[in-house]
Design a protein around this motif. Structure first.
Motif, PDB file in Angstrom:
ATOM      1  N   ALA A 155       0.846  -1.212   0.000  1.00 13.96           N
ATOM      2  CA  ALA A 155       0.000   0.000   0.000  1.00 13.96           C
ATOM      3  C   ALA A 155       0.873   1.251   0.000  1.00 13.96           C
ATOM      4  O   ALA A 155       0.618   2.200  -0.749  1.00 13.96           O
ATOM      5  CB  ALA A 155      -0.931  -0.011   1.211  1.00 13.96           C
ATOM      6  N   GLU A 156       1.931   1.221   0.824  1.00 17.26           N
ATOM      7  CA  GLU A 156       2.799   2.404   0.930  1.00 17.26           C
ATOM      8  C   GLU A 156       3.500   2.713  -0.390  1.00 17.26           C
ATOM      9  O   GLU A 156       3.735   3.881  -0.716  1.00 17.26           O
ATOM     10  CB  GLU A 156       3.824   2.206   2.050  1.00 17.26           C
ATOM     11  N   THR A 157       3.833   1.686  -1.156  1.00 19.59           N
ATOM     12  CA  THR A 157       4.498   1.948  -2.438  1.00 19.59           C
ATOM     13  C   THR A 157       3.552   2.667  -3.416  1.00 19.59           C
ATOM     14  O   THR A 157       4.000   3.291  -4.373  1.00 19.59           O
ATOM     15  CB  THR A 157       5.031   0.655  -3.110  1.00 19.59           C
ATOM     16  N   PHE A 158       2.249   2.575  -3.159  1.00 15.44           N
ATOM     17  CA  PHE A 158       1.266   3.297  -3.978  1.00 15.44           C
ATOM     18  C   PHE A 158       0.862   4.633  -3.329  1.00 15.44           C
ATOM     19  O   PHE A 158      -0.084   5.278  -3.783  1.00 15.44           O
ATOM     20  CB  PHE A 158       0.009   2.434  -4.180  1.00 15.44           C
ATOM     21  N   GLY A 159       1.538   4.992  -2.235  1.00 13.20           N
ATOM     22  CA  GLY A 159       1.179   6.231  -1.526  1.00 13.20           C
ATOM     23  C   GLY A 159      -0.101   6.084  -0.713  1.00 13.20           C
ATOM     24  O   GLY A 159      -0.753   7.080  -0.382  1.00 13.20           O
ATOM     25  N   LEU A 160      -0.469   4.839  -0.403  1.00 19.35           N
ATOM     26  CA  LEU A 160      -1.718   4.578   0.328  1.00 19.35           C
ATOM     27  C   LEU A 160      -1.422   4.044   1.731  1.00 19.35           C
ATOM     28  O   LEU A 160      -0.272   3.778   2.081  1.00 19.35           O
ATOM     29  CB  LEU A 160      -2.568   3.555  -0.439  1.00 19.35           C
ATOM     30  N   LYS A 161      -2.490   3.874   2.512  1.00 19.30           N
ATOM     31  CA  LYS A 161      -2.373   3.311   3.858  1.00 19.30           C
ATOM     32  C   LYS A 161      -3.327   2.120   3.949  1.00 19.30           C
ATOM     33  O   LYS A 161      -4.302   2.030   3.198  1.00 19.30           O
ATOM     34  CB  LYS A 161      -2.841   4.319   4.916  1.00 19.30           C
ATOM     35  N   LEU A 162      -3.045   1.237   4.891  1.00 22.07           N
ATOM     36  CA  LEU A 162      -3.982   0.161   5.212  1.00 22.07           C
ATOM     37  C   LEU A 162      -4.410   0.413   6.654  1.00 22.07           C
ATOM     38  O   LEU A 162      -3.608   0.288   7.575  1.00 22.07           O
ATOM     39  CB  LEU A 162      -3.280  -1.195   5.070  1.00 22.07           C
ATOM     40  N   VAL A 163      -5.655   0.827   6.832  1.00 15.11           N
ATOM     41  CA  VAL A 163      -6.120   1.244   8.159  1.00 15.11           C
ATOM     42  C   VAL A 163      -7.081   0.201   8.716  1.00 15.11           C
ATOM     43  O   VAL A 163      -8.038  -0.180   8.041  1.00 15.11           O
ATOM     44  CB  VAL A 163      -6.833   2.621   8.064  1.00 15.11           C
ATOM     45  N   LYS A 164      -6.827  -0.258   9.926  1.00 13.97           N
ATOM     46  CA  LYS A 164      -7.718  -1.252  10.553  1.00 13.97           C
ATOM     47  C   LYS A 164      -8.847  -0.506  11.255  1.00 13.97           C
ATOM     48  O   LYS A 164      -8.627   0.295  12.159  1.00 13.97           O
ATOM     49  CB  LYS A 164      -6.911  -2.076  11.564  1.00 13.97           C
ATOM     50  N   GLY A 165     -10.076  -0.734  10.792  1.00 17.54           N
ATOM     51  CA  GLY A 165     -11.237  -0.143  11.454  1.00 17.54           C
ATOM     52  C   GLY A 165     -11.825  -1.172  12.415  1.00 17.54           C
ATOM     53  O   GLY A 165     -11.114  -2.045  12.908  1.00 17.54           O
ATOM     54  N   GLY A 166     -13.105  -1.070  12.660  1.00 18.32           N
ATOM     55  CA  GLY A 166     -13.753  -2.005  13.571  1.00 18.32           C
ATOM     56  C   GLY A 166     -13.616  -3.452  13.101  1.00 18.32           C
ATOM     57  O   GLY A 166     -13.226  -4.335  13.861  1.00 18.32           O
ATOM     58  N   ARG A 167     -13.862  -3.697  11.830  1.00 14.88           N
ATOM     59  CA  ARG A 167     -13.847  -5.071  11.316  1.00 14.88           C
ATOM     60  C   ARG A 167     -12.893  -5.273  10.161  1.00 14.88           C
ATOM     61  O   ARG A 167     -12.347  -6.345   9.977  1.00 14.88           O
ATOM     62  CB  ARG A 167     -15.258  -5.452  10.839  1.00 14.88           C
ATOM     63  N   PHE A 168     -12.723  -4.255   9.357  1.00 14.25           N
ATOM     64  CA  PHE A 168     -12.004  -4.438   8.091  1.00 14.25           C
ATOM     65  C   PHE A 168     -10.692  -3.658   8.081  1.00 14.25           C
ATOM     66  O   PHE A 168     -10.576  -2.618   8.732  1.00 14.25           O
ATOM     67  CB  PHE A 168     -12.865  -3.953   6.919  1.00 14.25           C
ATOM     68  N   HIS A 169      -9.748  -4.178   7.327  1.00 12.59           N
ATOM     69  CA  HIS A 169      -8.596  -3.372   6.932  1.00 12.59           C
ATOM     70  C   HIS A 169      -9.023  -2.622   5.671  1.00 12.59           C
ATOM     71  O   HIS A 169      -9.449  -3.250   4.700  1.00 12.59           O
ATOM     72  CB  HIS A 169      -7.395  -4.263   6.590  1.00 12.59           C
ATOM     73  N   THR A 170      -8.905  -1.297   5.703  1.00 15.66           N
ATOM     74  CA  THR A 170      -9.324  -0.504   4.549  1.00 15.66           C
ATOM     75  C   THR A 170      -8.115   0.135   3.875  1.00 15.66           C
ATOM     76  O   THR A 170      -7.306   0.795   4.519  1.00 15.66           O
ATOM     77  CB  THR A 170     -10.333   0.585   4.971  1.00 15.66           C
ATOM     78  N   LEU A 171      -8.062  -0.073   2.571  1.00 16.31           N
ATOM     79  CA  LEU A 171      -7.037   0.546   1.742  1.00 16.31           C
ATOM     80  C   LEU A 171      -7.530   1.957   1.425  1.00 16.31           C
ATOM     81  O   LEU A 171      -8.635   2.123   0.890  1.00 16.31           O
ATOM     82  CB  LEU A 171      -6.934  -0.295   0.473  1.00 16.31           C
ATOM     83  N   CYS A 172      -6.741   2.972   1.773  1.00 12.47           N
ATOM     84  CA  CYS A 172      -7.202   4.344   1.557  1.00 12.47           C
ATOM     85  C   CYS A 172      -6.009   5.278   1.439  1.00 12.47           C
ATOM     86  O   CYS A 172      -4.869   4.866   1.656  1.00 12.47           O
ATOM     87  CB  CYS A 172      -8.120   4.804   2.697  1.00 12.47           C
ATOM     88  N   GLY A 173      -6.297   6.523   1.124  1.00 13.47           N
ATOM     89  CA  GLY A 173      -5.232   7.509   1.002  1.00 13.47           C
ATOM     90  C   GLY A 173      -5.109   8.320   2.277  1.00 13.47           C
ATOM     91  O   GLY A 173      -5.840   8.093   3.232  1.00 13.47           O
ATOM     92  N   PRO A 174      -4.208   9.269   2.268  1.00 13.96           N
ATOM     93  CA  PRO A 174      -4.057  10.124   3.441  1.00 13.96           C
ATOM     94  C   PRO A 174      -5.164  11.178   3.470  1.00 13.96           C
ATOM     95  O   PRO A 174      -4.912  12.365   3.338  1.00 13.96           O
ATOM     96  CB  PRO A 174      -2.674  10.750   3.243  1.00 13.96           C
ATOM     97  N   THR A 175      -6.420  10.738   3.568  1.00 11.38           N
ATOM     98  CA  THR A 175      -7.553  11.668   3.531  1.00 11.38           C
ATOM     99  C   THR A 175      -7.700  12.364   4.879  1.00 11.38           C
ATOM    100  O   THR A 175      -7.214  11.891   5.893  1.00 11.38           O
ATOM    101  CB  THR A 175      -8.862  10.949   3.176  1.00 11.38           C
ATOM    102  N   ASP A 176      -8.411  13.449   4.864  1.00 10.46           N
ATOM    103  CA  ASP A 176      -8.408  14.338   6.004  1.00 10.46           C
ATOM    104  C   ASP A 176      -9.734  15.106   6.017  1.00 10.46           C
ATOM    105  O   ASP A 176     -10.025  15.873   5.094  1.00 10.46           O
ATOM    106  CB  ASP A 176      -7.201  15.281   5.796  1.00 10.46           C
ATOM    107  N   LYS A 177     -10.544  14.898   7.040  1.00  6.32           N
ATOM    108  CA  LYS A 177     -11.840  15.576   7.110  1.00  6.32           C
ATOM    109  C   LYS A 177     -11.678  17.097   7.219  1.00  6.32           C
ATOM    110  O   LYS A 177     -12.497  17.853   6.715  1.00  6.32           O
ATOM    111  CB  LYS A 177     -12.646  15.061   8.302  1.00  6.32           C
ATOM    112  N   GLY A 178     -10.592  17.546   7.876  1.00  5.94           N
ATOM    113  CA  GLY A 178     -10.360  18.988   8.022  1.00  5.94           C
ATOM    114  C   GLY A 178     -10.090  19.645   6.679  1.00  5.94           C
ATOM    115  O   GLY A 178     -10.641  20.706   6.358  1.00  5.94           O
ATOM    116  N   ALA A 179      -9.256  18.993   5.853  1.00  2.00           N
ATOM    117  CA  ALA A 179      -8.937  19.536   4.532  1.00  2.00           C
ATOM    118  C   ALA A 179     -10.182  19.525   3.640  1.00  2.00           C
ATOM    119  O   ALA A 179     -10.422  20.468   2.870  1.00  2.00           O
ATOM    120  CB  ALA A 179      -7.815  18.720   3.890  1.00  2.00           C
ATOM    121  N   ALA A 180     -10.995  18.463   3.749  1.00  2.00           N
ATOM    122  CA  ALA A 180     -12.216  18.378   2.939  1.00  2.00           C
ATOM    123  C   ALA A 180     -13.203  19.475   3.336  1.00  2.00           C
ATOM    124  O   ALA A 180     -13.906  20.035   2.487  1.00  2.00           O
ATOM    125  CB  ALA A 180     -12.852  17.003   3.098  1.00  2.00           C
TER     126      ALA A 180
END
Ligand SMILES: [Mg+2]
Length: 276
Positions: A155-180
């Protein structure tokens, strides 16, 4: 104060405007009615997909704008922007993870609504909406720790993260609610929902979890909603302005917004902020 500005309210959904267990927003109805009368735009900002948010809004007409996938994708009217990673990048990273591991790797974006429904307990229609993702993808897999490490590195080689939520590992970017939130304010001004000149609009943000912290930190009036099943509430940001609502979920939302509006509308030099 002769110049006018306006407020906008940004709210998380699960555990904030929507009850953690029932998904009802009914206890927040009085405050929502009040902000509608004041003409204050209400923006949803959630980990849900735009399809899920649009579906909620089609029946309840709560929101003037939508921010999905934790800030990764923004919709105002018929305009959609994607500050999050490109969909092709998400798909390429997932395919690379699948190729590198010896276990089956499915994901919300790449599987059928039936499989999402079986994994989540959602209805088939809700599962289909949860699968319509722009820039994040929960993996459906049974990984070892080593698999997770391998996937994380890919994931990191694609500039992404793998984030563990309640149940799933989610592939996502460095998103940010403040910036949005900042981007949505610009769109609201550009589209005449907020004034495009004069004072910077004031922002009110409500959230209950760590992924709301950037949004709360960026708001003029951050309101933290206590979590329903937590024994204690720890402040999500260190800021004197932070208001902690007296109750969890939509009841706390109602109390927090009403108290803040009382305070702002009773303060002479702030009343124009709300009434424009
Ligand atoms: Mg939440």
């Amino acid at each position: 104060m002769t110049e006018h500005s306006h407020c906008a309210i940004f709210t998380d959904l699960d555990g904030t405007l929507l009850d953690h267990d029932t998904y009802s927003w009914a206890p927040a109805a009085p405050a929502i009615e009040r902000i509608k009368k004041l003409g204050i735009p209400l923006i949803a900002i959630s980990s849900k997909t735009l399809a899920e948010l649009s579906h909620i809004n089609a029946t309840d007409h709560l929101f003037d704008g939508l921010i999905g996938e934790n800030g990764g994708v923004i919709r105002l009217g018929d305009q959609t922007e994607q500050p999050g990673p490109a969909t092709e990048t998400i798909d390429a990273a997932r395919d690379a993870i699948r190729a590198a591991l010896s276990i089956p790797v499915a994901s919300f974006r790449s599987t059928s609504p039936e499989i999402i429904a079986a994994q989540t307990g959602l209805s088939p229609d809700d599962a289909a909406r949860a699968g319509r993702r722009h820039c994040s993808d929960p993996l459906i897999w049974a990984p070892t720790d080593k698999d997770v490490t391998t996937a994380r590195t890919i994931a990191e080689t694609f500039g992404l993260k793998l984030v563990k939520g309640g149940r799933f590992h989610t592939l996502c970017g460095p998103t940010d609610k403040g910036a949005a939130m900042a981007r949505m304010l610009k769109l609201l001004a550009k589209n005449g929902v907020l004034p495009s000149t004069g004072l910077t609009p004031c922002t009110i943000a409500l959230g209950d979890s760590a992924n709301d912290a950037t949004m709360l930190a960026a708001a003029d009036f951050p309101i933290q909603i206590p979590q329903k099943h937590a024994s204690t509430t720890t402040a999500l940001i260190q800021d004197q302005k932070l208001i902690i609502a007296p109750e969890p979920g939509p009841s706390g939302w109602n109390a927090g917004i009403n108290a803040l509006l009382d305070q702002l509308t009773n303060t002479n030099n702030k009343s124009e902020v709300l009434h424009g």
